[in-house]
Enzyme design. Structure first.
Site, PDB file in Angstrom:
ATOM      1  N   HIS A  72     -12.592   0.006 -28.440  1.00  0.00           N
ATOM      2  CA  HIS A  72     -11.835  -1.206 -28.791  1.00  0.00           C
ATOM      3  C   HIS A  72     -12.663  -2.118 -29.688  1.00  0.00           C
ATOM      4  O   HIS A  72     -13.816  -2.421 -29.378  1.00  0.00           O
ATOM      5  CB  HIS A  72     -11.446  -1.981 -27.525  1.00  0.00           C
ATOM      6  CG  HIS A  72     -10.333  -1.333 -26.761  1.00  0.00           C
ATOM      7  ND1 HIS A  72      -9.707  -1.943 -25.708  1.00  0.00           N
ATOM      8  CD2 HIS A  72      -9.738  -0.125 -26.893  1.00  0.00           C
ATOM      9  CE1 HIS A  72      -8.767  -1.161 -25.225  1.00  0.00           C
ATOM     10  NE2 HIS A  72      -8.761  -0.034 -25.930  1.00  0.00           N
ATOM     11  N   TYR A 200      -6.261 -11.149 -22.035  1.00  0.00           N
ATOM     12  CA  TYR A 200      -6.671 -12.089 -20.984  1.00  0.00           C
ATOM     13  C   TYR A 200      -5.732 -13.290 -21.063  1.00  0.00           C
ATOM     14  O   TYR A 200      -5.650 -13.938 -22.108  1.00  0.00           O
ATOM     15  CB  TYR A 200      -8.113 -12.552 -21.201  1.00  0.00           C
ATOM     16  CG  TYR A 200      -9.156 -11.491 -20.935  1.00  0.00           C
ATOM     17  CD1 TYR A 200      -9.448 -10.511 -21.884  1.00  0.00           C
ATOM     18  CD2 TYR A 200      -9.855 -11.467 -19.732  1.00  0.00           C
ATOM     19  CE1 TYR A 200     -10.412  -9.542 -21.643  1.00  0.00           C
ATOM     20  CE2 TYR A 200     -10.832 -10.503 -19.484  1.00  0.00           C
ATOM     21  CZ  TYR A 200     -11.095  -9.550 -20.442  1.00  0.00           C
ATOM     22  OH  TYR A 200     -12.055  -8.580 -20.204  1.00  0.00           O
ATOM     23  N   PRO A 292     -15.289 -10.158 -12.252  1.00  0.00           N
ATOM     24  CA  PRO A 292     -14.992  -9.106 -13.228  1.00  0.00           C
ATOM     25  C   PRO A 292     -14.442  -9.624 -14.560  1.00  0.00           C
ATOM     26  O   PRO A 292     -14.279  -8.854 -15.500  1.00  0.00           O
ATOM     27  CB  PRO A 292     -13.958  -8.242 -12.516  1.00  0.00           C
ATOM     28  CG  PRO A 292     -13.356  -9.122 -11.486  1.00  0.00           C
ATOM     29  CD  PRO A 292     -14.421 -10.079 -11.074  1.00  0.00           C
ATOM     30  N   LYS A 296     -18.911  -7.282 -16.674  1.00  0.00           N
ATOM     31  CA  LYS A 296     -20.361  -7.127 -16.802  1.00  0.00           C
ATOM     32  C   LYS A 296     -21.025  -6.346 -15.664  1.00  0.00           C
ATOM     33  O   LYS A 296     -22.180  -5.954 -15.779  1.00  0.00           O
ATOM     34  CB  LYS A 296     -21.015  -8.515 -16.881  1.00  0.00           C
ATOM     35  CG  LYS A 296     -20.706  -9.237 -18.174  1.00  0.00           C
ATOM     36  CD  LYS A 296     -21.187  -8.464 -19.382  1.00  0.00           C
ATOM     37  CE  LYS A 296     -20.591  -8.972 -20.677  1.00  0.00           C
ATOM     38  NZ  LYS A 296     -20.721  -7.978 -21.747  1.00  0.00           N
TER      39      LYS A 296
HETATM   40  C1  PHB Z   1     -10.647  -3.046 -16.061  1.00  0.00           C
HETATM   41  O1  PHB Z   1     -10.264  -2.267 -16.969  1.00  0.00           O
HETATM   42  O2  PHB Z   1     -10.553  -2.795 -14.832  1.00  0.00           O
HETATM   43  C2  PHB Z   1     -11.242  -4.372 -16.485  1.00  0.00           C
HETATM   44  C3  PHB Z   1     -11.486  -4.606 -17.833  1.00  0.00           C
HETATM   45  C4  PHB Z   1     -12.025  -5.824 -18.225  1.00  0.00           C
HETATM   46  C5  PHB Z   1     -12.294  -6.785 -17.263  1.00  0.00           C
HETATM   47  C6  PHB Z   1     -12.054  -6.543 -15.902  1.00  0.00           C
HETATM   48  C7  PHB Z   1     -11.519  -5.323 -15.512  1.00  0.00           C
HETATM   49  O3  PHB Z   1     -12.792  -7.992 -17.658  1.00  0.00           O
END
Ligand code: PHB
Ligand code: APR
Length: 389
Positions: A72, A200, A292, A296
């Protein structure tokens, strides 16, 4: 038994450290209390920094990631009903890879087995001993018999609830913690992702994240009250709530389907200092936890393993203790920057009950500034793709 490095824990930190040490000719044994199947059954995040992928390549465990991982260039921030793309590659020259932690763990397990290295699964009651002397050892029970490994060093890679950090005298360790007043309800579904990049979402009803495991398997999260129980969230309620938090374009493209995994996880920031106690070192979740939001956790486990492997290689090859003496400070410098970034992303994107209207407006102002300022966009991007090791 005797080995140079006894590793407690066969998660990403322990497995990657084991392979990095092996690549340097440093023999090691891993003790894991669960079965391989149990370890692989854990559903975790799945976003790798380029540095983490490079470490997998270094130990010959990166082939499948390059074949199956999704690279990505950017992410999107959604707020106020619209989405704003953060072009991380344009800002930093770097990308991230979506590749599940389960797959990383499996690739490292396979590399370890192919190298004929010793991993003792279902090893119960592992205990580090005499790590403040030059003859540390680890005791454990296997098949009902008490056993012991004599070693030069112990690597505590046993996660947040492990025995290593718990074995340190309270006066020798300092911890820093922030517990967030909400959790993440996550769902895995065999449905195409709503977008080809992560979204997000800051919404007045709460945070939501759209991510994926592949082009046909999606992962979604919604912020939920800490005391919610999974039984309160049938699939239909989850999808309805997710739609209420997404922008219209995302709602129009959302493909819903039955959950193949659904769970609620609490969020915390946690750091233990130092990360070295005589001849025992902590790495990964044993030493630190991040929410999460910044993706990280796995990447910090990887950089800890890298720093510790380099330090131990210096000890054995150059008979120098400079690396192991500097390990804690070196690892913590990167850990705290990632802890800050994860805290910042969490603070900017989630609904906080106590900050009410003022806090929500500050969040929207910060988001508007981040997407409108090249400097702020670059700052988010260089933290998200991973700061240099
Ligand atoms: C996930 O794909 O589980 C994931 C990706 C990015 C994040 C948190 C979880 O910030
Ligand atoms: N004896 C042996 N093994 C233990 C013990 C013990 N007393 N306690 C814990 N373990 C094992 C666990 O079963 C687990 O397999 O240690 C391993 C720790 O792995 P993780 O918890 O995955 O931690 P780490 O390897 O540091 O990886 C961090 O994993 O949990 C995610 O979000 C986290 O992405 C991050 C990554």
């Amino acid at each position: 038994m005797r080995t140079k490095v006894a590793i407690i824990g066969a998660g990403p930190a322990g497995l990657l450290l084991g392979q990095l040490l092996h690549a340097s000719g440093i023999d090691n044994i891993i003790l894991e209390r669960q079965t391989p199947e149990y370890v692989l059954g854990r559903i975790r995040a799945g976003l790798l920094e380029e540095g983490t992928v490079a470490l997998l390549d270094e130990v010959g465990a990166g082939t499948r990631a390059h074949r199956e991982g999704l690279v990505h260039d950017g992410i999107e921030l959604a707020f106020g009903g619209s989405r704003h793309r953060i072009d991380m590659k344009a800002a930093t020259g770097k990308t991230v890879m979506i590749y599940g932690q389960t797959e990383v763990t499996l690739d490292l397990m396979n590399a370890r087995e192919a190298a004929g290295l010793t991993t003792i699964y279902e090893a119960s009651d592992a205990q580090p001993h005499e790590f403040d002397t030059d003859h540390p050892r680890v005791s454990y029970v296997k098949d009902g018999a008490a056993r012991e490994i004599a070693c030069d060093f112990i690597a505590g890679c046993d996660g947040f609830h492990g025995v290593s950090r718990a074995s340190v005298k309270p006066q020798a360790i300092r911890t820093f913690e922030r517990i967030y007043p909400f959790g993440w309800l996550g769902i895995l579904s065999e449905t195409p992702p709503v977008s080809h990049e992560l979204i997000y979402n800051n919404h007045e009803r709460g945070f939501a994240l759209c991510t994926m495991r592949s082009t046909h398997r999606s992962r979604y999260y919604v912020q939920c009250p800490l005391d919610d129980h999974i039984d309160q969230w049938p699939d239909e309620r989850f999808w309805d709530e997710l739609k209420r938090r997404l922008d219209q374009k995302a709602v129009d493209h959302l493909v819903t389907g039955p959950s193949i995994e659904k769970s609620i996880a609490p969020l915390r920031s946690f750091v233990a200092e130092p990360m070295r106690f005589g001849r025992m070192f902590l790495a990964g979740d044993a030493a630190h936890i991040v929410p999460p939001t910044g993706a990280k956790g796995l990447n910090l486990a990887a950089s800890d393993a890298h720093y510790l492997a380099v330090a131990l290689r210096e000890y054995y090859d150059e008979k120098s203790s400079a690396g192991i003496d500097a390990y804690s400070a070196t690892a913590l410098a990167r850990v705290w920057k990632a802890v800050r970034f994860s805290w910042w992303m969490t603070s900017m994107l989630h609904k906080f009950p106590d900050t009410e209207g003022f806090g929500a407006r500050i969040q929207l102002a910060e988001l508007d500034y981040v997407v409108g300022s090249k400097a702020a966009t670059t700052s988010l991007a260089e933290n998200y793709v991973g700061l240099p090791f």
